[in-house]
Scaffold this motif. Structure first.
Motif, PDB file in Angstrom:
ATOM      1  N   PHE B  83      27.219  24.799 141.408  1.00 55.02           N
ATOM      2  CA  PHE B  83      27.100  26.146 141.723  1.00 55.02           C
ATOM      3  C   PHE B  83      26.266  26.519 142.919  1.00 55.02           C
ATOM      4  O   PHE B  83      25.252  25.950 143.081  1.00 55.02           O
ATOM      5  N   ASN B  84      26.917  27.024 143.963  1.00 54.85           N
ATOM      6  CA  ASN B  84      26.251  27.544 145.034  1.00 54.85           C
ATOM      7  C   ASN B  84      26.809  29.193 145.555  1.00 54.85           C
ATOM      8  O   ASN B  84      27.802  29.240 144.614  1.00 54.85           O
ATOM      9  N   ARG B  85      26.185  29.612 146.184  1.00 58.46           N
ATOM     10  CA  ARG B  85      26.648  31.001 146.710  1.00 58.46           C
ATOM     11  C   ARG B  85      28.087  31.095 147.152  1.00 58.46           C
ATOM     12  O   ARG B  85      28.935  32.301 147.504  1.00 58.46           O
ATOM     13  N   SER B  88      32.041  27.447 142.788  1.00 62.70           N
ATOM     14  CA  SER B  88      31.460  26.717 141.726  1.00 62.70           C
ATOM     15  C   SER B  88      32.253  25.674 141.365  1.00 62.70           C
ATOM     16  O   SER B  88      33.485  25.671 141.444  1.00 62.70           O
ATOM     17  N   GLU B  89      31.893  24.288 140.904  1.00 62.84           N
ATOM     18  CA  GLU B  89      32.812  23.430 140.273  1.00 62.84           C
ATOM     19  C   GLU B  89      32.511  23.137 138.711  1.00 62.84           C
ATOM     20  O   GLU B  89      31.591  23.251 138.519  1.00 62.84           O
ATOM     21  N   ARG B  90      33.656  23.455 138.112  1.00 61.69           N
ATOM     22  CA  ARG B  90      34.219  23.325 136.749  1.00 61.69           C
ATOM     23  C   ARG B  90      34.852  22.464 136.297  1.00 61.69           C
ATOM     24  O   ARG B  90      36.216  22.219 136.654  1.00 61.69           O
ATOM     25  N   ASN B  91      34.354  21.576 135.204  1.00 59.93           N
ATOM     26  CA  ASN B  91      35.331  20.606 135.018  1.00 59.93           C
ATOM     27  C   ASN B  91      35.677  20.694 133.400  1.00 59.93           C
ATOM     28  O   ASN B  91      35.231  21.478 132.631  1.00 59.93           O
ATOM     29  N   ALA B 124      23.177  36.588 144.692  1.00 61.56           N
ATOM     30  CA  ALA B 124      22.695  37.396 143.660  1.00 61.56           C
ATOM     31  C   ALA B 124      22.713  36.465 142.322  1.00 61.56           C
ATOM     32  O   ALA B 124      22.107  36.937 141.392  1.00 61.56           O
ATOM     33  N   PHE B 125      23.834  35.502 142.360  1.00 58.79           N
ATOM     34  CA  PHE B 125      24.145  35.033 140.977  1.00 58.79           C
ATOM     35  C   PHE B 125      23.281  33.474 140.602  1.00 58.79           C
ATOM     36  O   PHE B 125      23.884  32.840 140.181  1.00 58.79           O
ATOM     37  N   THR B 126      22.055  33.415 141.237  1.00 53.61           N
ATOM     38  CA  THR B 126      21.558  32.273 141.249  1.00 53.61           C
ATOM     39  C   THR B 126      21.206  31.806 139.778  1.00 53.61           C
ATOM     40  O   THR B 126      21.100  30.520 139.504  1.00 53.61           O
ATOM     41  N   GLU B 127      20.997  32.851 138.723  1.00 49.89           N
ATOM     42  CA  GLU B 127      20.913  32.446 137.242  1.00 49.89           C
ATOM     43  C   GLU B 127      22.073  31.414 136.742  1.00 49.89           C
ATOM     44  O   GLU B 127      21.899  30.830 135.815  1.00 49.89           O
ATOM     45  N   LEU B 128      23.268  31.443 137.393  1.00 50.15           N
ATOM     46  CA  LEU B 128      24.285  30.655 137.331  1.00 50.15           C
ATOM     47  C   LEU B 128      23.740  29.316 137.271  1.00 50.15           C
ATOM     48  O   LEU B 128      24.229  28.261 136.464  1.00 50.15           O
ATOM     49  N   SER B 131      23.208  27.360 134.038  1.00 51.38           N
ATOM     50  CA  SER B 131      24.237  27.165 133.180  1.00 51.38           C
ATOM     51  C   SER B 131      24.885  25.731 133.606  1.00 51.38           C
ATOM     52  O   SER B 131      25.820  25.420 132.929  1.00 51.38           O
ATOM     53  N   VAL B 132      24.542  25.180 134.600  1.00 48.65           N
ATOM     54  CA  VAL B 132      25.244  23.848 135.040  1.00 48.65           C
ATOM     55  C   VAL B 132      24.765  22.628 134.028  1.00 48.65           C
ATOM     56  O   VAL B 132      23.652  22.470 133.474  1.00 48.65           O
ATOM     57  N   SER B 133      25.788  22.056 133.643  1.00 42.68           N
ATOM     58  CA  SER B 133      25.601  20.889 132.587  1.00 42.68           C
ATOM     59  C   SER B 133      25.426  19.681 133.201  1.00 42.68           C
ATOM     60  O   SER B 133      26.158  19.556 134.350  1.00 42.68           O
ATOM     61  N   GLY B 134      24.825  18.709 132.665  1.00 38.03           N
ATOM     62  CA  GLY B 134      24.794  17.466 133.124  1.00 38.03           C
ATOM     63  C   GLY B 134      25.912  16.176 132.610  1.00 38.03           C
ATOM     64  O   GLY B 134      25.989  15.118 132.786  1.00 38.03           O
TER      65      GLY B 134
END
Lengths: 244, 244
Positions: B83-85, B88-91, B124-128, B131-134
């Motif tokens: 995720f960046n500003r 986002s990459e979602r798998n 503003a969404f840096t909390e996201l 939630s990044v998963s390994g």
């Protein structure tokens, strides 16, 4: 089990521009509920195919006070109204999870021999009569759609891969889409589908060139889909009502 | 909740002529799972729209060993890889209920301002990032689809009502259908989709006249969908493999 209920949630990826369940998706849910109920009663695909037969949807009538909206949970309850050796009548009640009745549907299913495409004789299935439910469906049985002498609009459509179902015919939901697509987007911004009737006469196959003719008067669409040989595949009538 | 899993069953009314989950339905499930996960994390539609923004699917890559078959229960598990500003990459991992891995998907989502259609700033969404998963996605990131100098086949398509989604644009699953429909039914009887890549550049609207051009060589389809002004709406690459 004289009735069966399936529950669904309308997601954002599955709704119309008006944020509602598409008519064609409702039809797909109706077919899914019918299939699941017939299977659970032991009169589904697996049982009929033993004698080379299968259920085919012949007629469908829907009357809705409103359609499920995006994010809304809704359910379809299905039951058999009547059964004889040639066909069965199966009805549906569409509700919100809160119990609001959104509408009803009536369907007529004919059993055919899948090799000859001729009607099957279901005399051996008399036990199915025990599954007939006394639940009332308040919408009237479908009346014959009166065709206009001439249609005002006509377009061609070539049947493509994504139209084809597991029987290798144009899938029921796509017939409904082809009818819905007779009208422009703005119409659906101002009107919603109140009643919908469709009758199937002849199956369409891959790469067939279809003609879709329609007229639209007094909020009522009449459409007919024909094959290259001019033979009618289906007729449909869709009555709209103004959004409030 | 760094991962979310949705479960589905493939019904007879929802399968292809080859009795499998259609590629376009898999894409719809991918979008549904992404939407549900983003909502559950508090970064979904409701949150982004507060600043006038929305997530838009920019790229999608799928690699399948096989597709779910009719009657089969399957699930999609989704997680955020980065995720960046700006995006986002979602798998996604697609499994049977028995735990057999059927395939994987990678998606790239960009947040845009829905009024200007320009990229939004998600600083503003840096909390996201929490939630990044390994979890590992074994398929490679999408590489740029190399376009041929000339396309061998071309057809026109007019955008109709049933193509339009809640954003009043051509819906993602229909782009996928338009690509799938480049090939005849017999091809899918002998081949199955192994890899699929699609990139979205420009949104299509109701009644637009599109051009769908494609080439098909060595079991690989390259397709491009353009608007009337010649601007490219999407490019896609679909690699088939022989059924065993």
């Amino acid at each position: 089990m004289s009735e069966l209920t399936i529950s669904r949630e309308l997601t954002a990826a599955g709704c119309t521009a008006q944020m509602e369940l598409p008519l064609q998706s409702l039809v797909r849910e109706i077919i899914d509920a019918a299939t699941e109920h017939a299977n659970s009663l032991g009169f589904g695909y697996a049982r009929l195919i033993e004698e080379g037969n299968a259920w085919v949807l012949s007629r469908l009538s829907i009357e809705m006070s409103r359609f499920p909206q995006v994010g809304e949970n809704f359910s379809l309850t299905t039951w058999i109204e009547s059964f004889n050796r040639h066909f069965s009548e199966r009805n549906f009640e569409i509700c919100t999870s809160g119990g609001e009745i959104l509408g009803y549907a009536r369907t007529i299913w004919v059993a055919i021999n899948i090799a000859t495409r001729r009607p099957a004789d279901l005399t051996a299935f008399t036990e199915l009569e025990k599954s007939v439910s006394g639940k009332v469906c308040p919408i009237p049985p479908q009346s014959k759609v009166r065709m206009p002498a001439e249609f005002e609009h006509s377009r061609n459509y070539n049947v493509v891969v994504s139209d084809i179902d597991s029987n290798r015919h144009l899938t029921t939901a796509r017939y409904v889409e082809l009818v819905v697509d007779c009208l422009p987007l703005e119409v659906y911004d101002h009107f919603t589908v109140h009643k919908f009737d469709i009758s199937f006469m002849r199956e369409c196959t891959f790469s067939e060139k279809l003609t879709i003719a329609h007229t639209f008067h007094d909020n009522c669409l009449i459409a007919v889909i024909s094959g290259e040989d001019g033979k009618i595949s289906c007729t449909a009538k869709m009555e709209l009502k103004a959004r409030i």
